[in-house]
Write a protein that holds these residues in place. Structure first.
Motif, PDB file in Angstrom:
ATOM      1  N   GLU A 272      69.263  37.006  41.038  1.00 42.81           N
ATOM      2  CA  GLU A 272      70.550  37.349  40.395  1.00 42.81           C
ATOM      3  C   GLU A 272      70.647  38.290  39.465  1.00 42.81           C
ATOM      4  O   GLU A 272      70.767  39.562  39.316  1.00 42.81           O
ATOM      5  CB  GLU A 272      70.991  36.871  40.179  1.00 42.81           C
ATOM      6  N   TYR A 275      69.088  41.748  41.546  1.00 43.46           N
ATOM      7  CA  TYR A 275      70.386  42.231  42.329  1.00 43.46           C
ATOM      8  C   TYR A 275      71.274  43.173  40.887  1.00 43.46           C
ATOM      9  O   TYR A 275      71.453  44.334  41.031  1.00 43.46           O
ATOM     10  CB  TYR A 275      70.940  41.084  42.604  1.00 43.46           C
ATOM     11  N   VAL A 322      72.047  36.659  32.551  1.00 46.26           N
ATOM     12  CA  VAL A 322      72.383  36.343  34.400  1.00 46.26           C
ATOM     13  C   VAL A 322      71.513  34.767  33.861  1.00 46.26           C
ATOM     14  O   VAL A 322      72.595  33.532  34.133  1.00 46.26           O
ATOM     15  CB  VAL A 322      71.622  37.325  34.629  1.00 46.26           C
TER      16      VAL A 322
END
Ligand code: ADP
Ligand code: MG
Length: 727
Positions: A272, A275, A322
């Protein structure tokens, strides 16, 4: 139809407007939230895009007319993607980034709004950010500070759960034009380096390169801890590191974490993270487990250094946000845990040209060899002459735990070049005939090729603070939580100065001189420079005690603490360097010196306060209660005639350590009050270093001794076992 029906889930955007990573090809996702040159090329009229390229190349200033067109285009792009607000995103001297959001709305006069964003709003903001440190450059009554668009780093959209904000990278300056941030000096240092490098290139016969710029690829280390343990550690929450704590029987000695298989939870987090970074156009590339347990690294592919500086700030911010989504906390502190490695940031740095040359790429032909050796020699000289300045760029309270202690890397600045390259430079310096005519030919630069340099030879050394790694230099002193703007600014300035002196010499070679004589002139410059400065080259083990002694013999400085390291900032030769290249004025340097000292003192002040607080309100009550209950047990056991009652001995030991903890806490409090009372920033920082820090260590040693003998349940916080080994 519910919001999350299949209709929404197909394609790239899910029901909440978020991109579904698993369904989006990376190439499509990459840069989708970045107003990159590719997007500008698509969306701007051709002539406007050309203007922007010229502004990025430093050939032109941005005009308001061009800005108006770009602003309208950025607004359309951002609003289409769902952005409601914009912010001028900047780097104040806190070392963090700052943002103040404004919405795009503008009342139309009939109870409705339109989304507006003008050229003026794009290029200039006035955040009135009067509470940022200015070191006296800005009194609050004249607090106006301006932010100005840095066109060399793309605007981007920051996404949260409910929407997006357009972030415009900016420089932050005072009403009178002084730099109040870390970006302005960086931009100026790149200009300075460009100017001098071009002179040198012209001097060695390059007529084609128009512009030179620096490239940076920062490797970022960090720790992850489970949020539920983090939340129970006030020291981690308030200072970013544990001020108490002992390693369990296992630390990092098995070296089983480094490059180990990723735990699933960590792999999820990293995916993540990638990304999120890719979306804003940060080329995240490499990731792995680091040496210490629960320590990790992420490295993007290098970019121009302004984008790299912005990108690294975003990497740090994104690691933290995150991690929280995954029930973890990202620790960026240089030394969150005693007894295992701390975290740094490797600043990979090189100089590139607009026509695609990496100036630190050892060449395959005579001209590129001469160029490479000349620029490499310039770096050696710069790092030797400005070692203290470069050292100071990594001087922070947190980084003292790495550089001042016996940990990577040492506080001594040296350069690693690897055997073959060092030999070539040594031979040039000594004008040496090695006895073999072949070797002589090899060192005659500009005439023959360098012997090819195997890349892995120069890539091996992991203990040098400044290592040549094949086609770039890797500065490894920078702390993990630091902005890389300042280290790069100082480095660029130092190299610009040496290049300017090389250029003076090259320019004094009469026009029309034969090529071979010109080569002799180049060789003479390298020879003179390298002979004088090669003492900074060291290819051995930088962590050894031997090196500390050897460095002393060579006269290389070894400054182990930040307050001392920072004092170089106001030395006359430092100010002369920055003034000569129009990077900082004396006033700006003096203000920065004070800001950094104050930051050091504040940091230690907070840590000492937290140490006292936790010792008094958490540890002391817990351990004395535990000792009391043991003593009670001992009495009860003795009453029933138990012959051997270890509880009594244990209770006594805990009581004794507790008494010491109590006394040491009181002493620390006195030292702290004394330091707080000092007015002079340098004397104050010194007192924090010399008196307060040792006082904290003394309290810690008693607390850690207690943690080792008190029942796990009786200890008021989760320990290193939970923090370092449970994820
Ligand atoms: P290592 O861990 O061996 O030091 P990594 O591959 O993790 O190497 O990191 C190397 C970093 O150096 C990457 O960010 C890479 O993009 C960067 N880099 C490579 N070439 C250059 C260059 N010419 N200028 C700046 N950085 C570079
Ligand atoms: Mg590295």
């Amino acid at each position: 139809m519910s919001c999350c029906s299949d209709d929404y889930a197909v394609g790239t955007v899910d029901c909440c407007g978020e991109i579904d990573f698993t369904k989006t090809p990376v190439a499509e996702l990459y840069g989708s939230n970045s107003f990159s040159n590719a997007i500008m090329k698509q969306r701007l009229p051709k002539n406007i895009y050309k203007e922007i390229l010229a502004v990025q190349a430093g050939e032109k200033e941005l005009s308001l007319e061009v800005a108006e067109v770009v602003a309208a285009s950025i607004r359309d792009w951002a609003v289409e993607k769902g952005a409601t607000h914009y912010t001028h995103w900047f780097h104040p001297l806190t070392g963090l980034t700052a943002e103040k959001h404004d919405s795009f709305i503008s009342p139309a006069g009939d109870g409705t709004v339109i989304m507006e964003f003008s050229g003026k709003e794009l290029i200039k903001g006035e955040p009135d950010a009067s509470s940022f440190p200015s070191g006296g450059l800005r009194a609050t009554f004249e607090a106006r500070g301006y932010t100005a668009w840095d066109v060399t780093s793309p605007a981007f959209l920051k996404q949260d759960r409910t929407g997006l904000t357009l972030c415009i990278p900016t420089a932050f300056i005072s009403y009178y034009g002084q730099a109040l941030d870390k970006k302005v000096p960086l931009l100026k240092s790149i200009d300075a380096l460009n100017k001098q490098a071009i002179r040198v290139l012209r001097g060695i016969g390059n007529a084609t390169t128009k512009r030179v710029y620096t490239t940076v690829g920062p490797e970022q280390e960090y720790f992850l801890v489970d949020k539920k343990f983090y939340d129970q550690r006030p020291d981690l929450i308030l200072t970013g590191r544990t001020v108490f704590g002992v390693l369990p029987a296992k630390g990092q000695e098995m070296e089983d974490h480094y490059f180990g298989a990723l735990k699933e939870r960590v792999a999820d987090f990293m995916r993540e993270l990638n990304y999120e970074l890719w979306k804003v156009g940060i080329p995240a590339k490499t990731q792995h487990n680091e040496v210490a347990p629960n320590q990790f690294e992420i490295a993007p592919i290098y970019t121009n250094s302004t984008a790299a500086v912005d990108g690294n700030q975003l990497v740090m911010e994104t690691i933290r946000s995150v991690a929280r989504r995954h029930g973890m906390e990202g620790l960026l502190h240089e030394k969150p845990f005693a007894g295992v490695n701390g975290s740094g940031k490797h600043n990979n740095w090189s100089i590139a040209t607009d026509d695609g040359i990496n100036l630190f790429e050892p060449g395959e032909n005579p001209e590129s060899n001469a160029r490479f050796l000349l620029f490499a020699a310039a770096v050696v000289e710069a790092v030797d002459r400005y070692a203290l300045l470069i050292r100071s760029s990594a001087a922070t309270a947190a980084n003292d735990f790495r550089l001042g202690a016996n940990e990577a890397p040492p506080a001594i600045i040296s350069i690693f070049f690897g055997g073959p390259l060092t030999e070539i430079l040594d031979n040039i310096a000594e004008g040496k005939s090695s006895g073999k005519s072949e070797a002589d030919a090899k060192i005659k630069i500009g005439v023959t090729s360098l012997p090819s340099l195997p890349k892995d030879v120069s890539d091996r050394n992991r203990t040098s603070p400044f290592a040549f790694t094949g086609n770039k230099f890797e500065f490894r002193m920078v702390g993990s939580s630091q902005s890389i703007a300042t280290p790069n600014t100082y480095l660029n300035a130092a190299v610009a100065q040496v290049l300017s002196e090389f250029a003076d010499k090259l320019e004094s070679v009469p026009k029309g001189t034969a090529a071979s004589d010109k080569n002799d002139a180049i060789q003479a410059i390298i020879k003179e420079s390298y002979a004088k400065h090669r003492k900074v080259v060291f290819n051995g083990n930088g962590y050894s005690d031997e090196w500390v002694r050897e460095a002393e013999r060579r006269g290389l400085p070894n400054v182990r603490n930040a307050p001392d390291a920072l004092s170089v900032l106001i030395r006359s030769e430092t100010i002369a360097l920055f003034e000569a290249h129009k990077i900082f004025t004396r006033e700006e340097m003096e203000s920065r010196y004070h800001i950094y000292l104050e930051k050091y003192s504040k940091q230690v002040n907070i840590e000492a306060g937290v140490t006292i607080d936790l010792a008094r309100r958490y540890i002391f009550p817990s351990v004395t209660a535990y000792a009391g209950s043991l003593a009670g047990d001992a009495a009860a056991l003795a009453a029933i005639g138990a012959a051997n009652v270890p509880q009594a001995k244990r209770a006594k030991k805990i009581a004794d350590f507790s008494a010491e903890l109590y006394d040491e806490t009181a002493k620390l409090e006195t030292a702290l009050a004394e330091a707080q009372g000092i007015d002079d920033p340098a004397a104050q920082a010194k007192a924090y270093f010399e008196k307060v820090r040792p006082g904290m260590d003394a309290v810690r040693s008693r607390a850690d001794a207690l943690e080792r003998i008190v029942a796990k349940e009786a200890w008021p916080f989760p320990g290193y076992e939970e923090l370092l080994f449970k994820l």
